[in-house]
Write an enzyme that holds these catalytic residues in place. Structure first.
Site, mmCIF file in Angstrom:
data_model
loop_
_atom_site.group_PDB
_atom_site.id
_atom_site.type_symbol
_atom_site.label_atom_id
_atom_site.label_comp_id
_atom_site.label_asym_id
_atom_site.label_seq_id
_atom_site.Cartn_x
_atom_site.Cartn_y
_atom_site.Cartn_z
ATOM 1 N N GLU A 185 -11.033 1.104 14.796
ATOM 2 C CA GLU A 185 -9.910 0.176 14.965
ATOM 3 C C GLU A 185 -8.818 0.488 13.954
ATOM 4 O OE1 GLU A 185 -11.576 -3.680 14.159
ATOM 5 O OE2 GLU A 185 -13.275 -3.356 15.497
ATOM 6 N N CYS A 229 38.483 20.998 -5.002
ATOM 7 C CA CYS A 229 37.140 21.006 -5.607
ATOM 8 C C CYS A 229 36.313 22.162 -5.042
ATOM 9 C CB CYS A 229 36.438 19.681 -5.339
ATOM 10 S SG CYS A 229 34.706 19.678 -5.858
ATOM 11 N N ASP A 282 -5.716 1.722 -5.429
ATOM 12 C CA ASP A 282 -7.011 2.254 -4.987
ATOM 13 C C ASP A 282 -7.565 3.237 -6.010
ATOM 14 O OD1 ASP A 282 -7.012 0.815 -2.666
ATOM 15 O OD2 ASP A 282 -6.353 2.466 -1.376
ATOM 16 N N LYS A 297 -6.593 -0.250 10.862
ATOM 17 C CA LYS A 297 -6.713 -1.143 9.709
ATOM 18 C C LYS A 297 -5.329 -1.713 9.452
ATOM 19 C CE LYS A 297 -8.536 -1.415 5.025
ATOM 20 N NZ LYS A 297 -7.480 -2.265 4.535
ATOM 21 N N TYR A 313 -10.463 -9.682 14.916
ATOM 22 C CA TYR A 313 -11.390 -8.553 14.996
ATOM 23 C C TYR A 313 -12.831 -8.894 14.639
ATOM 24 C CZ TYR A 313 -9.710 -8.367 10.123
ATOM 25 O OH TYR A 313 -9.328 -8.688 8.862
ATOM 26 N N SER A 346 -14.751 -7.662 1.499
ATOM 27 C CA SER A 346 -13.739 -6.619 1.616
ATOM 28 C C SER A 346 -14.368 -5.441 2.353
ATOM 29 C CB SER A 346 -13.292 -6.225 0.218
ATOM 30 O OG SER A 346 -12.273 -5.274 0.305
ATOM 31 N N ARG A 357 -8.495 -15.607 2.379
ATOM 32 C CA ARG A 357 -9.749 -15.108 1.836
ATOM 33 C C ARG A 357 -10.030 -15.647 0.435
ATOM 34 N NH1 ARG A 357 -10.868 -8.866 1.944
ATOM 35 N NH2 ARG A 357 -9.319 -8.821 0.311
ATOM 36 N N CYS A 390 34.935 12.742 -4.183
ATOM 37 C CA CYS A 390 35.727 13.577 -5.075
ATOM 38 C C CYS A 390 37.037 13.795 -4.340
ATOM 39 C CB CYS A 390 35.041 14.916 -5.329
ATOM 40 S SG CYS A 390 36.156 16.103 -6.093
ATOM 41 N N CYS A 429 33.946 19.778 -10.339
ATOM 42 C CA CYS A 429 35.301 20.223 -10.673
ATOM 43 C C CYS A 429 35.931 19.384 -11.775
ATOM 44 C CB CYS A 429 36.193 20.182 -9.427
ATOM 45 S SG CYS A 429 36.594 18.508 -8.894
ATOM 46 N N LYS A 469 -9.079 5.579 4.828
ATOM 47 C CA LYS A 469 -7.667 5.428 4.480
ATOM 48 C C LYS A 469 -6.848 6.634 4.952
ATOM 49 C CE LYS A 469 -7.354 1.521 2.166
ATOM 50 N NZ LYS A 469 -6.428 1.339 1.081
ATOM 51 N N ASP A 499 -2.339 -3.670 7.943
ATOM 52 C CA ASP A 499 -1.998 -3.984 6.559
ATOM 53 C C ASP A 499 -1.366 -5.371 6.493
ATOM 54 O OD1 ASP A 499 -1.767 -3.682 3.900
ATOM 55 O OD2 ASP A 499 -0.143 -2.213 3.957
ATOM 56 N N CYS A 559 33.936 14.242 -11.057
ATOM 57 C CA CYS A 559 33.123 15.105 -10.216
ATOM 58 C C CYS A 559 32.337 16.099 -11.082
ATOM 59 C CB CYS A 559 34.046 15.851 -9.248
ATOM 60 S SG CYS A 559 33.202 17.137 -8.317
HETATM 61 S S1 IVH Z 1 -13.271 -5.989 9.312
HETATM 62 C C1 IVH Z 1 -16.658 -7.935 7.100
HETATM 63 N N1 IVH Z 1 -11.357 -4.910 10.722
HETATM 64 O O1 IVH Z 1 -8.873 -4.884 5.561
HETATM 65 C C2 IVH Z 1 -15.635 -7.133 7.769
HETATM 66 N N2 IVH Z 1 -10.861 -5.648 8.519
HETATM 67 O O2 IVH Z 1 -9.564 -3.722 2.965
HETATM 68 C C3 IVH Z 1 -14.313 -7.584 7.432
HETATM 69 N N3 IVH Z 1 -8.507 -5.342 7.869
HETATM 70 O O3 IVH Z 1 -10.572 -7.653 4.303
HETATM 71 C C4 IVH Z 1 -13.200 -6.741 7.760
HETATM 72 N N4 IVH Z 1 -7.843 -4.464 9.756
HETATM 73 O O4 IVH Z 1 -8.376 -8.032 5.712
HETATM 74 C C5 IVH Z 1 -11.708 -5.464 9.551
HETATM 75 N N5 IVH Z 1 -9.731 -3.962 12.098
HETATM 76 C C6 IVH Z 1 -10.083 -4.521 10.931
HETATM 77 C C7 IVH Z 1 -9.150 -4.711 9.885
HETATM 78 C C8 IVH Z 1 -9.587 -5.273 8.682
HETATM 79 C C9 IVH Z 1 -7.484 -4.852 8.557
HETATM 80 C C10 IVH Z 1 -8.432 -5.846 6.485
HETATM 81 C C11 IVH Z 1 -9.252 -7.078 6.230
HETATM 82 C C12 IVH Z 1 -10.219 -6.638 5.167
HETATM 83 C C13 IVH Z 1 -9.446 -5.558 4.484
HETATM 84 C C14 IVH Z 1 -10.330 -4.673 3.639
#
Ligand code: IVH
Length: 671
Positions: free
Chosen positions: A112, A427, A34, A114, A221, A79, A135, A422, A407, A310, A116, A404
């Protein structure tokens, strides 16, 4: 200079994109990626004349793998832009409100987790699943239909007409990840670095039968309607609809109004990130009203109507300066990493344990290299792996010392254990730790006898065994550095005052394996005298309430060792009189559950627990409605703190711990 930097950044970001998206084997942590991507974006913003069409900064993901058929997405899979603090978030929400003509307290958004994992788009026509794609570069993804059909959480039919794409995240639950890696290990297959890589590797299998054996999950989502009726007018409605169709959705999703609520909810998610069962690296905040989204639109990379906030990264890169070995009181030699200090998950890390020789070999980390450091929640920092740059020669590997460091005696691995010891009983490092432990708060509780002083006494030849402590005279100490008449007298008196400590404390002080304050108390109340305990059979020991077979065997063996017999005789000769265990009634904490989180200055974890138990209380590992209070030390567990807040359990600062032990009450609480 900055032009060169720009080229380098483009090259690096491109390379890491490939490692992440194509090879499922990222070289650097997400947070470091990032930072590179952000620097590139900022540099391009400062020098618009250098921006090139098709620059990696304007793209999403990586080109599709030709091994899977190409799928052109009906609508690009974008993204998300990231923000890393409240200020950046405020800037996003101000921009958004300006476009929509709203005041900042009016904006309605969904918040929501995020997840991973990796993004997936599933196409349904007339309610039937017809295709699923990754994607890819955002425009064209990889056809993984056959594999996705094997995922239990993806319905093959939904109650929708028309043509639509359901988008969400494929991921592995943490527990499933652990089990999968264990299976990989048993089959001699490569281990996955984290749940995301494991999910990506599992989804992008050539053989769907392999994917079918992987416990993949899917959370939906987003929905894109290509033809047919709109499915919802807002994100809140959409999530309900997705759930009604049989998709899993994030139960923690909340629709809230105004930036203040958003911050609260984001903080809540961050505090609970380890309770969700899957990896989350932030919160996604989305404008709730789908019509408003249309007005906001998107850039080529990301929608303007959503933003990823983040969380503090759990993994960072730093340089491994050296690997050193520390000697514990049992002689165990533990390798640890000395690192260039780096902030991970909110705290500065400069040391990390490497556990034992096998771990160092398995991780193949070498001094002088850059390494990934991980700290998740309450856990102690760990080295994950080295960052190896292809084509760059690596430094020499580290070998476990044969002698050691304290010692000079031999270090040995015993039997098939992974630990190295040891084996020199004389020691000084072992002796040092034994004496420090003996004097510690949970054991004999000798005021003023910390590690430095013990080292001094050993160095001066005054202490060669714990029993020697009781023979120290004021005259012996006065000549030593830092000791005056007053401090020497105080120490001798403190030692004398500990002669009559109850049996449980002596048992703790001896450092018997598996015997902490809780087991020691159980044994001491049962047997009353050390001699009774030492003479007990294995069955008698096991019969003690709160003592299991492991503890019983450890005690049984320990008391019979010749060293133990000699030490107990020496202690008795030096005037240690063990008193009978006082019955714990009427203690300030009788019947109360006090949870401790983080470290309380002056106490080890066990010591704090023992102190609570000594006052008649209990010290469970989790917060519930029945918890009397939570003592909050340094680096507390966020989950415990927020759970306490939720349940209205008082949060007591560590500075109040002594007062709490004495009185059963506190004078201040934390907000
Ligand atoms: S919405 C156009 N909601 O994070 C909107 N994405 O770093 C599309 N991700 O590409 C994304 N949790 O793969 C959305 N609650 C969530 C998510 C989420 C994880 C991912 C997703 C996105 C990536 C971006």
């Amino acid at each position: 200079m900055s032009r060169e930097r720009l080229d380098w950044l483009r090259h690096e970001v491109e390379r890491h994109n490939r490692a992440y998206y194509v090879l499922d084997a990222p070289e650097i942590p997400d947070a470091d990626y990032d930072a590179l991507a952000r620097e590139l974006r900022d540099l391009e913003a400062a020098h618009p004349e250098w921006v090139e069409p098709g620059s990696v900064s304007a793209r999403v993901g990586a080109p599709a793998d030709p091994a899977f058929g190409p799928v052109r997405h009906a609508e690009a899979m974008l993204s998300l832009d990231n923000v890393f603090d409240d200020e950046e978030f405020d800037a996003w929400s101000e921009r958004t409100c300006r476009t929509l003509g709203l005041a900042s307290e009016e904006l309605l958004v969904s918040v929501e987790p995020k997840i991973d994992g990796l993004a997936l788009s599933i196409t349904y026509r007339g309610g039937e699943l017809v295709q699923a794609a990754t994607r890819g570069d955002g425009e064209v993804g990889e056809d993984v239909t056959a594999n996705v059909r094997t995922i239990a959480g993806v319905p093959s039919r939904i109650g929708a007409t028309g043509h639509l794409e359901i988008r969400g995240e494929v991921y592995l639950a943490r527990s499933d990840f652990g089990a999968l890696n264990e299976r990989q290990r048993q089959h001699g297959e490569r281990l996955f670095a984290n749940p995301r890589n494991a999910a990506a590797g599992s989804l992008r299998q050539k053989d769907p039968a392999v994917t079918a054996q992987r416990p993949l999950s899917f959370l939906a989502y987003h929905a894109v309607v290509i033809t047919g009726d709109p499915v919802a007018a807002s994100q809140g409605e959409l999530v309900e609809r997705l759930a009604a169709w049989g998709f899993s959705t994030a139960a923690e999703t909340r629709v809230v109004r105004g930036v203040v609520r958003v911050r609260e909810r984001t903080r809540w998610l961050e505090a609970h990130r380890y309770d969700l069962g899957y990896d989350v690296d932030g919160a996604v905040i989305k404008v709730d009203d789908l019509a408003a989204r249309e007005r906001l639109g998107s850039t080529s990379r990301a929608p303007r109507w959503a933003i990823a906030r983040k969380f503090a990264p759990e993994e960072r890169i730093t340089t491994l300066r050296a690997i050193e070995v520390s000697i514990g009181r049992t002689g165990r030699a533990t390798p640890y990493a000395v690192l260039d200090p780096v902030v991970v998950a909110g705290s500065t890390v400069s040391l990390a344990t490497l556990h034992n020789e096998d771990q160092v070999i398995a991780k193949d980390v070498r001094p002088g290299e850059r390494v990934v450091v991980r700290k998740a929640g309450d856990v102690i920092p760990e080295i994950v792996r080295s960052v190896v740059t292809p084509g760059v020669e690596r430094p020499h590997s580290w070998t476990f010392p044969r002698t050691c460091p304290e010692c000079g005696g031999p270090l040995r691995r015993l039997g098939d254990e992974s630990d190295t010891y040891c084996v020199n009983p004389a020691c000084p490092a072992q002796l040092l730790q034994q004496v420090v432990h003996f004097a510690s708060r949970s054991a004999l509780d000798i005021e003023g006898l910390g590690e430095q002083r013990v080292a001094q006494l050993i160095g001066a030849g005054l202490v060669t065994d714990v029993a020697d402590l009781f023979r120290l005279r004021v005259d012996d100490l006065v000549g030593l550095e830092g000791f005056g008449e007053v401090s020497a007298r105080a120490l001798v008196e403190a030692i004398a005052g500990s002669r009559g400590q109850p049996l449980s404390r002596v048992l703790v002080g001896l450092g018997i394996r598996h015997v902490g304050p809780v087991a020691a108390r159980a044994l001491a109340t049962w047997f009353a005298h050390y001699e009774d305990l030492a003479g007990a059979s294995l069955e008698e020991l096991e019969a003690v309430e709160g003592v299991g077979p492991v503890i019983a065997l450890s005690v049984y063996t320990y008391v019979r060792e010749p060293d133990t017999v000699a030490r107990m005789a020496a202690l008795a000769a030096a005037g240690l009189t063990v008193t009978e265990e006082p019955v714990a009634t009427g203690g300030a904490l009788t019947g109360r559950a006090v949870v401790v989180t983080g470290s309380v200055p002056g106490y080890s974890r066990e010591g704090a627990e023992g102190a609570i138990i000594d006052r008649g209380g209990t010290s469970p590992g989790s917060v519930s409605r029945k918890t009397f209070c939570v003592v909050v030390g340094d680096a507390p567990g966020a989950a415990k703190v927020s759970r306490a807040r939720e349940l209205g359990v008082p949060l007591v600062p560590a500075g109040e711990f002594a007062h709490l032990l004495e009185t059963g009450a506190w004078r201040t609480t934390l907000e």
